[in-house]
Write a protein that holds these residues in place. Structure first.
Motif, PDB file in Angstrom:
ATOM      1  N   GLY A 107      -6.658  20.535 -21.348  1.00 41.18           N
ATOM      2  CA  GLY A 107      -7.847  21.364 -21.521  1.00 41.18           C
ATOM      3  C   GLY A 107      -9.112  20.649 -21.093  1.00 41.18           C
ATOM      4  N   LEU A 108      -9.250  19.385 -21.483  1.00 37.53           N
ATOM      5  CA  LEU A 108     -10.421  18.599 -21.079  1.00 37.53           C
ATOM      6  C   LEU A 108     -10.427  18.384 -19.561  1.00 37.53           C
ATOM      7  N   GLY A 109      -9.260  18.104 -19.008  1.00 35.56           N
ATOM      8  CA  GLY A 109      -9.186  17.898 -17.563  1.00 35.56           C
ATOM      9  C   GLY A 109      -9.578  19.130 -16.787  1.00 35.56           C
ATOM     10  N   GLN A 110      -9.132  20.307 -17.251  1.00 38.42           N
ATOM     11  CA  GLN A 110      -9.493  21.564 -16.592  1.00 38.42           C
ATOM     12  C   GLN A 110     -10.985  21.844 -16.741  1.00 38.42           C
ATOM     13  N   ARG A 111     -11.521  21.591 -17.929  1.00 37.48           N
ATOM     14  CA  ARG A 111     -12.921  21.880 -18.190  1.00 37.48           C
ATOM     15  C   ARG A 111     -13.851  21.036 -17.322  1.00 37.48           C
ATOM     16  N   PHE A 112     -13.477  19.755 -17.117  1.00 35.60           N
ATOM     17  CA  PHE A 112     -14.343  18.848 -16.369  1.00 35.60           C
ATOM     18  C   PHE A 112     -13.867  18.579 -14.939  1.00 35.60           C
ATOM     19  N   GLY A 113     -12.809  19.249 -14.524  1.00 38.46           N
ATOM     20  CA  GLY A 113     -12.343  19.113 -13.147  1.00 38.46           C
ATOM     21  C   GLY A 113     -11.791  17.742 -12.821  1.00 38.46           C
ATOM     22  N   ILE A 114     -11.030  17.149 -13.743  1.00 36.38           N
ATOM     23  CA  ILE A 114     -10.459  15.815 -13.532  1.00 36.38           C
ATOM     24  C   ILE A 114      -9.047  15.942 -12.995  1.00 36.38           C
ATOM     25  N   ASP A 115      -8.752  15.233 -11.934  1.00 39.00           N
ATOM     26  CA  ASP A 115      -7.441  15.279 -11.304  1.00 39.00           C
ATOM     27  C   ASP A 115      -6.810  13.893 -11.375  1.00 39.00           C
ATOM     28  N   LEU A 116      -5.812  13.734 -12.229  1.00 40.91           N
ATOM     29  CA  LEU A 116      -5.118  12.461 -12.392  1.00 40.91           C
ATOM     30  C   LEU A 116      -3.626  12.662 -12.171  1.00 40.91           C
ATOM     31  N   ALA A 117      -2.923  11.590 -11.886  1.00 40.91           N
ATOM     32  CA  ALA A 117      -1.468  11.639 -11.798  1.00 40.91           C
ATOM     33  C   ALA A 117      -0.889  11.805 -13.205  1.00 40.91           C
ATOM     34  N   ARG A 118       0.328  12.314 -13.273  1.00 39.06           N
ATOM     35  CA  ARG A 118       0.952  12.535 -14.582  1.00 39.06           C
ATOM     36  C   ARG A 118       1.007  11.243 -15.395  1.00 39.06           C
ATOM     37  N   ARG A 119       1.328  10.146 -14.757  1.00 40.63           N
ATOM     38  CA  ARG A 119       1.447   8.898 -15.503  1.00 40.63           C
ATOM     39  C   ARG A 119       0.112   8.525 -16.145  1.00 40.63           C
ATOM     40  N   GLN A 120      -0.985   8.757 -15.447  1.00 43.25           N
ATOM     41  CA  GLN A 120      -2.299   8.454 -16.021  1.00 43.25           C
ATOM     42  C   GLN A 120      -2.579   9.347 -17.232  1.00 43.25           C
ATOM     43  N   TRP A 121      -2.283  10.634 -17.095  1.00 42.17           N
ATOM     44  CA  TRP A 121      -2.501  11.552 -18.218  1.00 42.17           C
ATOM     45  C   TRP A 121      -1.673  11.123 -19.423  1.00 42.17           C
ATOM     46  N   ILE A 122      -0.386  10.849 -19.182  1.00 40.28           N
ATOM     47  CA  ILE A 122       0.547  10.594 -20.273  1.00 40.28           C
ATOM     48  C   ILE A 122       0.307   9.230 -20.915  1.00 40.28           C
ATOM     49  N   GLU A 123       0.227   8.194 -20.104  1.00 39.88           N
ATOM     50  CA  GLU A 123       0.152   6.835 -20.647  1.00 39.88           C
ATOM     51  C   GLU A 123      -1.282   6.380 -20.911  1.00 39.88           C
ATOM     52  N   SER A 124      -2.177   6.558 -19.934  1.00 38.35           N
ATOM     53  CA  SER A 124      -3.530   6.014 -20.066  1.00 38.35           C
ATOM     54  C   SER A 124      -4.428   6.867 -20.964  1.00 38.35           C
ATOM     55  N   VAL A 125      -4.354   8.193 -20.787  1.00 40.65           N
ATOM     56  CA  VAL A 125      -5.229   9.081 -21.559  1.00 40.65           C
ATOM     57  C   VAL A 125      -4.625   9.421 -22.916  1.00 40.65           C
ATOM     58  N   CYS A 126      -3.328   9.792 -22.927  1.00 42.05           N
ATOM     59  CA  CYS A 126      -2.707  10.269 -24.168  1.00 42.05           C
ATOM     60  C   CYS A 126      -1.963   9.191 -24.948  1.00 42.05           C
ATOM     61  N   ASP A 127      -1.722   8.044 -24.333  1.00 39.66           N
ATOM     62  CA  ASP A 127      -1.023   6.942 -25.008  1.00 39.66           C
ATOM     63  C   ASP A 127       0.341   7.393 -25.507  1.00 39.66           C
ATOM     64  N   ARG A 128       1.098   8.075 -24.638  1.00 41.13           N
ATOM     65  CA  ARG A 128       2.438   8.554 -24.979  1.00 41.13           C
ATOM     66  C   ARG A 128       3.458   7.931 -24.023  1.00 41.13           C
ATOM     67  N   GLY A 129       4.733   8.285 -24.230  1.00 42.15           N
ATOM     68  CA  GLY A 129       5.792   7.873 -23.318  1.00 42.15           C
ATOM     69  C   GLY A 129       6.349   6.488 -23.559  1.00 42.15           C
ATOM     70  N   ARG A 130       6.078   5.896 -24.721  1.00 44.02           N
ATOM     71  CA  ARG A 130       6.553   4.520 -24.953  1.00 44.02           C
ATOM     72  C   ARG A 130       8.061   4.453 -25.132  1.00 44.02           C
TER      73      ARG A 130
END
Length: 264
Positions: free
Chosen positions: A112-135
């Motif tokens: 939702g934040l990415g869509q609102r602000f027009g941010i385009d990241l790779a899935r790995r960045q969204w999952i690991e860097s932004v959301c801190d998931r996938g461990r």
């Protein structure tokens, strides 16, 4: 994901059922599926400053995501280190009940934040860097984007299909019945969960057990693709019991306590 002219974005995503891991040490790997209920739904609105409407369990998680995402935003869209917007959790799956609620809420908020602000990241960045998931498991993260029945071997670096993970569509006429015991003791999560995995990972890895679980997972994928309900049901039961035995030293058997064992 819905985006309207008022500057509002609403993200709706399903829940995740994890059928089991292949190992208690890295690379973990496992298999699971996405189910259409209970849903998670997050709204992101324009605002002059950061604000949030969420439950106590959700508040800190969402603020952490927003703060990390602010590093990717232009200065004009950030106020005191946070994005200028309002996030509201409309609905969320209950936590610590095996529904992947943390991952789905995190990714829905980030989307939702990415869509609102027009941010385009790779899935790995969204999952690991932004959301801190996938461990430990990537099933819920991949499932957020792809849906269906997901098998991942623990080696994916991109969270894209074909990179250590496969997907099949679940037959449309199959239903999932969720049974939750009224009293099955406290759940295990967070630091306690991490410590449990660390203790279980001590010792030699059982490669034959892992190979057996992967074999059962692949067979499960084939039975779902062929709409063979009888075979799929048998394989789920076998896989879940065998995967549960990885935790037997902690929980005394393949299932977590007498209430779960009796129900199964």
């Amino acid at each position: 994901m819905d985006d309207d002219s008022r500057g509002e974005v609403i993200v709706t995503c399903p829940a995740r059922l994890h059928l089991g891991l292949f190992d208690v040490r890295s690379p973990f790997g496992g298999i699971g599926l996405m189910v259409d209920n209970p849903i998670t739904q997050v709204r992101v609105d324009d605002s002059d400053h950061w604000s949030i409407s969420a439950g106590a369990d959700e508040h800190g998680r969402i603020e952490g995501i927003a703060k990390r995402l602010a590093a990717y935003l232009p200065t004009a869209t950030v106020h005191e280190g946070m994005p200028r917007c309002r996030v509201e959790v409309i609905q969320a799956a209950p936590p610590h009940q095996g529904l992947g609620s943390g991952t789905q809420l995190s990714l829905a908020t980030a989307a939702g934040l990415g869509q609102r602000f027009g941010i385009d990241l790779a899935r790995r960045q969204w999952i690991e860097s932004v959301c801190d998931r996938g461990r430990r498991s990537a099933v819920g993260s991949i499932g957020f984007y792809e849906g269906g029945l997901i098998l991942e071997d623990g080696t994916t670096g991109t969270y894209e299909l074909g990179d250590g993970c496969d997907r099949v569509e679940m037959p449309a006429n199959w239903s999932i019945l969720l049974l939750n015991p009224r009293d099955c003791g406290p759940s295990v999560s967070g630091c306690v969960e991490a410590e449990t995995f660390a203790r279980l990972a001590v010792g030699e890895s059982d490669h034959r057990a892992r190979e057996r679980l992967v074999e059962l997972g692949r067979a499960m994928m084939r039975s779902a693709a062929a709409s063979d309900f009888s075979a799929f049901s048998h394989l789920v039961t076998q896989f879940n019991a065998d995967s549960g035995r990885l935790f037997a030293a902690k929980q005394g058997g393949p299932y977590n306590g007498p209430a779960i064992t009796a129900l199964i």
